[in-house]
Design an enzyme around this catalytic site. Sequence first.
Site, short mmCIF file in Angstrom:
data_model
loop_
_atom_site.label_atom_id
_atom_site.label_comp_id
_atom_site.label_asym_id
_atom_site.label_seq_id
_atom_site.Cartn_x
_atom_site.Cartn_y
_atom_site.Cartn_z
N LYS A 116 15.18 37.96 30.69
CA LYS A 116 16.50 37.73 30.08
C LYS A 116 17.60 38.54 30.79
O LYS A 116 18.64 38.01 31.14
CB LYS A 116 16.45 38.08 28.58
CG LYS A 116 15.54 37.13 27.79
CD LYS A 116 15.43 37.51 26.34
CE LYS A 116 14.52 38.71 26.08
NZ LYS A 116 13.11 38.53 26.43
N CYS B 122 12.13 44.85 35.13
CA CYS B 122 10.81 44.48 34.63
C CYS B 122 10.36 45.51 33.60
O CYS B 122 10.91 46.61 33.55
CB CYS B 122 9.80 44.40 35.78
SG CYS B 122 9.68 45.91 36.74
N PRO B 123 9.41 45.16 32.74
CA PRO B 123 8.98 46.13 31.72
C PRO B 123 8.09 47.21 32.31
O PRO B 123 7.57 47.06 33.43
CB PRO B 123 8.18 45.26 30.74
CG PRO B 123 7.69 44.12 31.55
CD PRO B 123 8.68 43.89 32.66
N THR C 211 17.78 50.38 35.17
CA THR C 211 18.24 50.34 33.78
C THR C 211 17.08 49.91 32.89
O THR C 211 17.30 49.53 31.74
CB THR C 211 19.40 49.34 33.59
OG1 THR C 211 18.98 48.06 34.06
CG2 THR C 211 20.65 49.77 34.32
N ARG D 283 13.04 51.15 32.60
CA ARG D 283 12.32 52.27 31.97
C ARG D 283 12.08 53.33 33.04
O ARG D 283 11.72 53.00 34.18
CB ARG D 283 10.97 51.81 31.39
CG ARG D 283 11.05 51.06 30.06
CD ARG D 283 11.51 51.96 28.90
NE ARG D 283 11.57 51.24 27.63
CZ ARG D 283 12.66 50.65 27.13
NH1 ARG D 283 13.79 50.67 27.79
NH2 ARG D 283 12.62 50.04 25.96
N ASP E 112 19.84 54.68 34.41
CA ASP E 112 20.18 54.76 32.99
C ASP E 112 18.97 55.26 32.20
O ASP E 112 19.06 55.50 31.00
CB ASP E 112 20.59 53.37 32.47
CG ASP E 112 21.05 53.43 31.02
OD1 ASP E 112 21.95 54.24 30.73
OD2 ASP E 112 20.50 52.69 30.19
N GLU F 68 12.86 61.36 29.94
CA GLU F 68 14.12 61.36 29.19
C GLU F 68 13.95 61.75 27.72
O GLU F 68 14.91 62.17 27.07
CB GLU F 68 14.81 59.99 29.28
CG GLU F 68 14.07 58.87 28.52
CD GLU F 68 14.80 57.54 28.59
OE1 GLU F 68 15.17 57.11 29.69
OE2 GLU F 68 14.99 56.92 27.53
N HIS G 3 20.61 56.52 28.92
CA HIS G 3 20.04 55.33 28.26
C HIS G 3 21.07 54.65 27.35
O HIS G 3 20.85 54.46 26.16
CB HIS G 3 18.78 55.71 27.45
CG HIS G 3 17.82 54.56 27.31
ND1 HIS G 3 16.47 54.68 27.46
CD2 HIS G 3 18.02 53.25 27.03
CE1 HIS G 3 15.88 53.51 27.27
NE2 HIS G 3 16.81 52.62 27.01
#
Length: 332
Positions: A153, A204-205, A231, A233, A257, A262, A294
């Site tokens: 998406k 991508c995840p 942006t 993970r 990001d 983090e 983030h």
Amino acid sequence: MKLAVFSTKKWVKESFSRVDTAPLEIVYFEAALNEETALLARDNDAVCVFVNDVVNAAVLRELAAGGVKTVALRCAGFNNVDLKAAEEMGISVCRVPAYSPYAVAEHALGLIMSLNRKYHRAYSRVREGNFSLDGLMGFDLHGKTVGVIGTGKIGRVFIDILSGFGVNILAYDAYPSPEAKAKGVQYVSLERLYRESDIISLHCPLTHETYHLINSFAIETMKDGVMLINTSRGPLIDTAAVIGGLKSGKIGSVGLDVYEEEGDLFFEDLSDEVIQDDTFVRLQTFPNVLITSHQAFFTKEAVDNIRDTTFNNLRALAQGEELPNKVSWEKG
Ligand code: NAD
């Protein structure tokens, strides 16, 4: 249904308070969910958590013992949940699969524009009466090649936005999108994307396969002076390898990001404290690194969508319906 909301920042409470939350009886905790705070959720039916809450087996065991039956993630990624343990303990997990791909894609573009044209440095300089242009030279985006890893998406919206800049796009995805292909997006091997891209943006995840996707081997394959944008993970990037690439000059600039560690830093005001994470502090010393905390998702539209989907997920469950947007171990 009794709901314990963890990692409640001011903006979370403000957004949640703007709508009728019945039949949910909500208790808010500022603390993040982890092994030390899981006890707070006792006697609630569900917990609501965000990206840096820890939902590992030990936490789930404590939640199950306290009567919690559902974990509602108010984010898309679910890498912070041990789905296998949740299933074994009879705890269902749901998420917000999409809330605004535009927010994240637009932020990725913002990082590119700022790193390239150095707005962040120019802003500070001009405020201090320094009007010199030395060190501020950028490059035309027009004609450059942008590599997009992950064309779901967010990646697809990012490609749509970029199409107005006259750039060449190279895409890589483990499962290429027919929609993107129909629009003429060119899928190539990861190696070719690394070799030919001036800018590489990750969408991508985080999975076992993508952990440290950007490592020293990958960096070696990239173009000299490449700009890296993450942006997605933090652990997609081996931060030590990126620092090596920045020091040698192989990497031209980095926009982050998200960051591997983090959880100990982001979303908190630590301005009065000594940051203990030496790797993070080293990253911040580079003039060509831009880090945000983030915040790519953080638009009004996205926050409202997160709240609405989270409440709809839990309301359906409270009314005896199947839990929407469920994440299961098999699918995960
Ligand atoms: P999505 O599921 O729509 O798309 C992910 C894409 O990655 C899919 O096309 C999938 O096929 C692809 N993919 C899976 N494994 C891959 C691999 N090994 N190599 C390459 N591609 C692979 O997800 P999305 O909504 O586009 O979100 C992408 C990521 O953005 C999320 O996983 C999340 O980590 C991150 N995100 C960050 C923020 C933020 O505020 N910074 C907000 C939302 C999402």
